[in-house]
Design a protein around this motif. Structure first.
Motif, PDB file in Angstrom:
ATOM      1  N   ALA A 158       6.681   3.396  10.249  1.00 21.13           N
ATOM      2  CA  ALA A 158       5.740   3.180   9.148  1.00 21.13           C
ATOM      3  C   ALA A 158       6.167   2.006   8.278  1.00 21.13           C
ATOM      4  N   ASP A 159       7.463   1.869   8.039  1.00 19.17           N
ATOM      5  CA  ASP A 159       7.959   0.756   7.218  1.00 19.17           C
ATOM      6  C   ASP A 159       7.656  -0.584   7.872  1.00 19.17           C
ATOM      7  N   ALA A 160       7.902  -0.684   9.171  1.00 16.65           N
ATOM      8  CA  ALA A 160       7.642  -1.941   9.880  1.00 16.65           C
ATOM      9  C   ALA A 160       6.162  -2.274   9.859  1.00 16.65           C
ATOM     10  N   ARG A 161       5.326  -1.273  10.022  1.00 13.46           N
ATOM     11  CA  ARG A 161       3.886  -1.510  10.029  1.00 13.46           C
ATOM     12  C   ARG A 161       3.387  -1.924   8.648  1.00 13.46           C
ATOM     13  N   ALA A 162       3.928  -1.317   7.618  1.00 10.01           N
ATOM     14  CA  ALA A 162       3.525  -1.688   6.259  1.00 10.01           C
ATOM     15  C   ALA A 162       3.940  -3.126   5.945  1.00 10.01           C
ATOM     16  N   ALA A 175      -4.858  -9.524  -1.865  1.00 11.14           N
ATOM     17  CA  ALA A 175      -3.812  -8.914  -2.689  1.00 11.14           C
ATOM     18  C   ALA A 175      -2.934  -8.037  -1.811  1.00 11.14           C
ATOM     19  N   ALA A 176      -1.621  -8.167  -1.947  1.00 10.70           N
ATOM     20  CA  ALA A 176      -0.709  -7.438  -1.078  1.00 10.70           C
ATOM     21  C   ALA A 176       0.423  -6.818  -1.887  1.00 10.70           C
ATOM     22  N   ASP A 177       0.608  -5.526  -1.730  1.00 14.66           N
ATOM     23  CA  ASP A 177       1.699  -4.805  -2.379  1.00 14.66           C
ATOM     24  C   ASP A 177       2.303  -3.866  -1.341  1.00 14.66           C
ATOM     25  N   LEU A 178       3.590  -4.013  -1.050  1.00 16.41           N
ATOM     26  CA  LEU A 178       4.219  -3.265   0.031  1.00 16.41           C
ATOM     27  C   LEU A 178       4.131  -1.760  -0.193  1.00 16.41           C
ATOM     28  N   GLY A 179       4.362  -1.307  -1.415  1.00 20.24           N
ATOM     29  CA  GLY A 179       4.310   0.116  -1.687  1.00 20.24           C
ATOM     30  C   GLY A 179       2.921   0.696  -1.452  1.00 20.24           C
ATOM     31  N   GLN A 186       0.379   5.444   5.770  1.00 23.95           N
ATOM     32  CA  GLN A 186       0.684   6.861   5.955  1.00 23.95           C
ATOM     33  C   GLN A 186      -0.566   7.727   5.787  1.00 23.95           C
ATOM     34  N   ARG A 187      -1.434   7.338   4.849  1.00 25.40           N
ATOM     35  CA  ARG A 187      -2.674   8.086   4.635  1.00 25.40           C
ATOM     36  C   ARG A 187      -3.571   7.998   5.859  1.00 25.40           C
TER      37      ARG A 187
END
Length: 243
Positions: A158-162, A175-179, A186-187
């Protein structure tokens, strides 16, 4: 586009951010095949729903909007396109509003039935025209083309995909925000894998490919090797010999 080197269907499934789209386009281009991004079709219908002011949970009205939408997708991997009601919406369907609503819209049985029928028609036309097509989505190997000659299920952490999604959004000027992107990933994973109709899962006979540590070139190399192993690549006849 004349006959390409691919014979048959390559089905690429997997969750968001695994590199499906980029890998599918590169693979189709390398083999002279057609390319179909089924996710863009669900996103376009979602945009139609949002433009009509319809609640994505309102099944009857969502079904009406989907049936009324004039949706056209291009299958040239060099210049894929998505048109809704004669308007190019390829950029708009990647926005956050559509991203947040596409899972609930695409979960409605009427929407999936409509688009799966369209997808199967596009696949059949591509096989007749050029001999092969690379199709990417979430239910290609399980529902859309269950008899595909090659099924590959792409995975990644999931981290790599985000992180990939965030880089893509930034590169596209969104607009891009990693969190926030990680939460979205995940949703969608939860929503897509638990829906009643065509849940996200690997086909029983799919090859699983973890792309967490692979770049695009690495993924493409793995896919081309699988195509070769299945004997799906037909090289053109030499045009002539010199003596």
């Amino acid at each position: 586009m004349g006959q390409g080197e691919l014979r048959g269907v390559v089905a690429l499934d997997g969750p968001s951010g695994t590199g499906k789209s980029s890998a599918a386009r590169r693979l189709a281009s390398a083999l002279g095949a057609s390319y179909l991004d089924t996710g863009s079709m669900y996103r376009a219908i979602t945009l139609a729903v949002l433009r009509a002011g319809i609640d994505p949970a309102d099944a009857p009205r969502v079904a009406e909007a989907a049936a009324a939408a004039r949706l056209v997708v291009g299958t040239d991997p060099a210049k894929p396109s998505t048109s809704l009601d004669h308007e190019d919406v390829a950029t708009e369907i990647r926005g956050r509003e559509v991203t947040l609503a596409v899972s609930p819209v695409s979960a409605h049985p009427a929407v999936r039935e409509l688009l799966v029928a369209q997808q199967r028609r596009i696949v059949a036309e591509a096989l007749d025209a050029v001999g092969g097509i690379v199709v990417e989505g979430r239910d290609i190997g399980t529902v859309v083309v269950p008899d595909a000659e090659l099924k590959v299920y792409l995975t990644a952490s999931a981290d790599a995909r985000a992180q990939r999604r965030t880089r893509q959004d930034s590169a596209a000027g969104r607009a891009a925000d990693l969190g926030a992107t990680l939460a979205d990933v995940q949703r969608r994973d939860t929503h897509d894998s638990t829906r009643a109709v065509s849940p996200l899962r690997a086909a029983d006979d799919a090859v699983e490919l973890d792309t967490t540590s692979l770049d695009l070139a690495g993924v493409l190399s793995e896919l081309l090797a699988l195509v070769e192993e299945r004997g799906l690549r037909v090289l053109p006849e030499p045009s002539g010999r010199t003596t």
